[in-house]
Write a protein that holds these residues in place. Sequence first.
Motif, PDB file in Angstrom:
ATOM      1  N   VAL A 189      36.681  63.080 -52.875  1.00 26.54           N
ATOM      2  CA  VAL A 189      36.192  61.921 -52.812  1.00 26.54           C
ATOM      3  C   VAL A 189      35.961  61.691 -51.117  1.00 26.54           C
ATOM      4  O   VAL A 189      34.794  61.372 -50.833  1.00 26.54           O
ATOM      5  N   GLU A 190      37.853  62.105 -50.441  1.00 24.64           N
ATOM      6  CA  GLU A 190      37.382  62.043 -49.080  1.00 24.64           C
ATOM      7  C   GLU A 190      35.921  62.256 -48.371  1.00 24.64           C
ATOM      8  O   GLU A 190      35.783  61.847 -47.718  1.00 24.64           O
ATOM      9  N   LEU A 191      35.540  63.655 -48.651  1.00 26.32           N
ATOM     10  CA  LEU A 191      34.529  64.442 -47.971  1.00 26.32           C
ATOM     11  C   LEU A 191      32.863  63.172 -48.543  1.00 26.32           C
ATOM     12  O   LEU A 191      32.577  62.725 -47.921  1.00 26.32           O
ATOM     13  N   PHE A 192      33.362  62.782 -49.520  1.00 25.78           N
ATOM     14  CA  PHE A 192      32.009  61.319 -49.962  1.00 25.78           C
ATOM     15  C   PHE A 192      31.935  61.342 -49.379  1.00 25.78           C
ATOM     16  O   PHE A 192      31.379  60.095 -48.870  1.00 25.78           O
ATOM     17  N   GLN A 193      32.961  60.458 -49.321  1.00 25.16           N
ATOM     18  CA  GLN A 193      33.246  58.816 -48.457  1.00 25.16           C
ATOM     19  C   GLN A 193      33.216  59.220 -46.658  1.00 25.16           C
ATOM     20  O   GLN A 193      32.302  58.089 -46.276  1.00 25.16           O
ATOM     21  N   ALA A 194      33.350  60.324 -46.147  1.00 22.91           N
ATOM     22  CA  ALA A 194      33.032  60.655 -44.375  1.00 22.91           C
ATOM     23  C   ALA A 194      32.223  60.935 -44.393  1.00 22.91           C
ATOM     24  O   ALA A 194      31.634  59.841 -43.061  1.00 22.91           O
ATOM     25  N   THR A 195      30.999  61.243 -45.323  1.00 23.27           N
ATOM     26  CA  THR A 195      29.992  60.781 -45.251  1.00 23.27           C
ATOM     27  C   THR A 195      28.799  60.040 -45.648  1.00 23.27           C
ATOM     28  O   THR A 195      27.396  60.169 -45.614  1.00 23.27           O
ATOM     29  N   ALA A 196      29.514  58.696 -46.448  1.00 21.52           N
ATOM     30  CA  ALA A 196      28.429  57.483 -47.124  1.00 21.52           C
ATOM     31  C   ALA A 196      28.345  56.533 -45.549  1.00 21.52           C
ATOM     32  O   ALA A 196      29.215  56.414 -44.402  1.00 21.52           O
ATOM     33  N   GLU A 197      27.360  56.185 -45.992  1.00 18.24           N
ATOM     34  CA  GLU A 197      26.815  54.722 -44.461  1.00 18.24           C
ATOM     35  C   GLU A 197      27.167  54.205 -44.812  1.00 18.24           C
ATOM     36  O   GLU A 197      27.777  53.651 -46.037  1.00 18.24           O
ATOM     37  N   PRO A 198      27.822  53.171 -44.274  1.00 21.93           N
ATOM     38  CA  PRO A 198      28.282  52.193 -44.027  1.00 21.93           C
ATOM     39  C   PRO A 198      27.589  51.127 -44.878  1.00 21.93           C
ATOM     40  O   PRO A 198      25.907  51.192 -44.886  1.00 21.93           O
ATOM     41  N   THR A 199      27.952  49.936 -45.800  1.00 21.17           N
ATOM     42  CA  THR A 199      27.228  49.022 -46.623  1.00 21.17           C
ATOM     43  C   THR A 199      26.870  48.281 -45.056  1.00 21.17           C
ATOM     44  O   THR A 199      27.640  46.981 -44.843  1.00 21.17           O
ATOM     45  N   LEU A 200      25.753  47.515 -45.492  1.00 20.98           N
ATOM     46  CA  LEU A 200      25.082  46.239 -44.498  1.00 20.98           C
ATOM     47  C   LEU A 200      25.205  44.972 -45.105  1.00 20.98           C
ATOM     48  O   LEU A 200      24.183  44.985 -46.039  1.00 20.98           O
ATOM     49  N   PRO A 201      26.060  44.090 -44.583  1.00 20.96           N
ATOM     50  CA  PRO A 201      25.721  42.279 -45.219  1.00 20.96           C
ATOM     51  C   PRO A 201      24.648  41.706 -44.279  1.00 20.96           C
ATOM     52  O   PRO A 201      23.725  42.902 -43.989  1.00 20.96           O
ATOM     53  N   THR A 202      24.123  40.941 -45.574  1.00 26.48           N
ATOM     54  CA  THR A 202      23.118  40.535 -45.105  1.00 26.48           C
ATOM     55  C   THR A 202      23.441  40.327 -43.221  1.00 26.48           C
ATOM     56  O   THR A 202      24.069  39.403 -43.776  1.00 26.48           O
ATOM     57  N   ALA A 203      21.827  40.093 -42.334  1.00 23.36           N
ATOM     58  CA  ALA A 203      22.388  39.775 -41.248  1.00 23.36           C
ATOM     59  C   ALA A 203      21.752  38.771 -40.762  1.00 23.36           C
ATOM     60  O   ALA A 203      21.206  38.017 -41.407  1.00 23.36           O
ATOM     61  N   PRO A 204      22.683  38.082 -39.385  1.00 24.65           N
ATOM     62  CA  PRO A 204      22.359  36.483 -39.660  1.00 24.65           C
ATOM     63  C   PRO A 204      20.879  36.675 -38.598  1.00 24.65           C
ATOM     64  O   PRO A 204      20.488  37.889 -38.111  1.00 24.65           O
ATOM     65  N   LYS A 205      20.346  35.494 -38.512  1.00 23.40           N
ATOM     66  CA  LYS A 205      18.775  35.237 -38.109  1.00 23.40           C
ATOM     67  C   LYS A 205      18.837  35.281 -36.480  1.00 23.40           C
ATOM     68  O   LYS A 205      19.820  34.915 -36.106  1.00 23.40           O
ATOM     69  N   ALA A 206      17.943  35.696 -36.180  1.00 21.61           N
ATOM     70  CA  ALA A 206      17.573  35.698 -34.127  1.00 21.61           C
ATOM     71  C   ALA A 206      17.384  34.724 -33.999  1.00 21.61           C
ATOM     72  O   ALA A 206      16.830  33.774 -34.703  1.00 21.61           O
ATOM     73  N   ALA A 207      16.840  33.439 -32.388  1.00 22.18           N
ATOM     74  CA  ALA A 207      16.742  32.905 -32.380  1.00 22.18           C
ATOM     75  C   ALA A 207      14.993  33.361 -32.398  1.00 22.18           C
ATOM     76  O   ALA A 207      14.216  31.618 -32.649  1.00 22.18           O
ATOM     77  N   ASN A 208      14.056  34.150 -33.124  1.00 23.61           N
ATOM     78  CA  ASN A 208      12.848  34.059 -33.404  1.00 23.61           C
ATOM     79  C   ASN A 208      12.684  33.924 -35.018  1.00 23.61           C
ATOM     80  O   ASN A 208      11.635  34.149 -35.899  1.00 23.61           O
ATOM     81  N   GLY A 209      14.149  34.091 -36.200  1.00 22.39           N
ATOM     82  CA  GLY A 209      13.798  33.816 -37.350  1.00 22.39           C
ATOM     83  C   GLY A 209      13.696  34.801 -38.422  1.00 22.39           C
ATOM     84  O   GLY A 209      14.268  34.622 -39.043  1.00 22.39           O
ATOM     85  N   ARG A 210      13.933  35.853 -37.269  1.00 21.69           N
ATOM     86  CA  ARG A 210      14.181  37.507 -37.906  1.00 21.69           C
ATOM     87  C   ARG A 210      15.757  37.721 -38.005  1.00 21.69           C
ATOM     88  O   ARG A 210      16.173  37.602 -37.558  1.00 21.69           O
ATOM     89  N   PRO A 211      15.701  38.681 -38.587  1.00 17.49           N
ATOM     90  CA  PRO A 211      17.347  39.734 -39.358  1.00 17.49           C
ATOM     91  C   PRO A 211      17.481  39.704 -37.674  1.00 17.49           C
ATOM     92  O   PRO A 211      16.119  40.431 -36.808  1.00 17.49           O
ATOM     93  N   ASP A 212      19.350  39.747 -37.149  1.00 20.68           N
ATOM     94  CA  ASP A 212      19.326  40.134 -35.906  1.00 20.68           C
ATOM     95  C   ASP A 212      19.547  41.696 -35.822  1.00 20.68           C
ATOM     96  O   ASP A 212      20.842  42.043 -35.752  1.00 20.68           O
TER      97      ASP A 212
END
Length: 373
Positions: A189-212
């Motif tokens: 499990v330590e190996l699998f967790q070390a190689t896992a990519e971060p889970t990205l939450p929904t990004a806030p919007k930038a000034a142009n209305g797109r994800p920041d």
Amino acid sequence: MTSLFKLILVLTLCANAIAQTNSGSSTNGFKVEGYIQGMHDSTLVLAHWYGATSFIPKDTVRVNAQGYFSFEGDKPLPQGLYLVVPPSKRDIGLHLIITEQQRFSFKTDTANLIKNMKVSQSKENELFYAYQQQLGQFNEEAKTISLKNKAASPSADNTTAKVGLAQLTKRAEAYQAQFMKEHKGSFAVELFQATAEPTLPTAPKAANGRPDSNWVFNYYKAHYWDGYNWHDERMIRTPVLQTKLNRYIHELTVQNVDSLVKEADWLVGRAKASEVKSYIIWYITSQYERPKVVGTDGVFIHMAEKYWLTGVYPVSDPATLKTMRERVAILKPLQVGKAFPFFKASDTLQHPISLQNLKADYTVIFFYAPHCG
């Protein structure tokens, strides 16, 4: 990598090999029996990773005519992730976890080493392969859904395929979460967790209305090391640490001295296992003695002065430290942003030139050898 740092790595490996002899808790040495259907009358090497590019051989065996073989020795193996490879050292995808339990057996098939793997008397390897086999099954299901969708007429609605893939993704995520929870504390499990990519939450919007995108990058970088265990020296004998270091330093960090030095010190400070700390110091220093990005050799100077020449990185060879001091002495006055060192020069009419007295916004100095064509 320069010859200096190749030599230092060799010396480090030799020193670590002595210490690793007693790193396993088994007092009866090791014995790993294997059977690979489809392989016979050949040679295999049992080696552990050291970084992502180096293998340290520990035993060599002949595979008999029936496909059976046995790695064994009187002393326990240093714990980590191992490869079973031919003498060419080509990674064929056969990996084994070596922890306290160093007497076990496995059998598999060259048709699909992972899918056909069966392990006895090694809980870590049972977990290691059960997880990969289940993910492989999910992958096969995804391929089946996609192939059915492609086989349908071009005008057919692909909603069913989308729903099927979405449901499959949820099942896979649920399986992963449950597996990590049930087997927390295992090295697998330590190996699998070390190689896992971060889970990205929904990004806030930038000034142009797109994800920041800046927010996404900063969040990803801030959580890049979340699953890595800085206390476990076994991770040095896996490809995980070097792979993550390489990306973090070269892709996630701005390539200027201030940013790189800040991250280098942060990484060294995070390492709690002494061998991991030494590896990080060695790796970052080796990357910036002769860097690919102009002006970043200041990182080498920083690492040398803060960690090598102060004894934080253990070097027993006085010649190595002497060479490093000389290299620092050459590079330090020539850093980007420093005043150019005074030296005597003359123009084509042999009139003396003083760089300090030149009145210009920019001065370009071109060094060349007159005999060059």
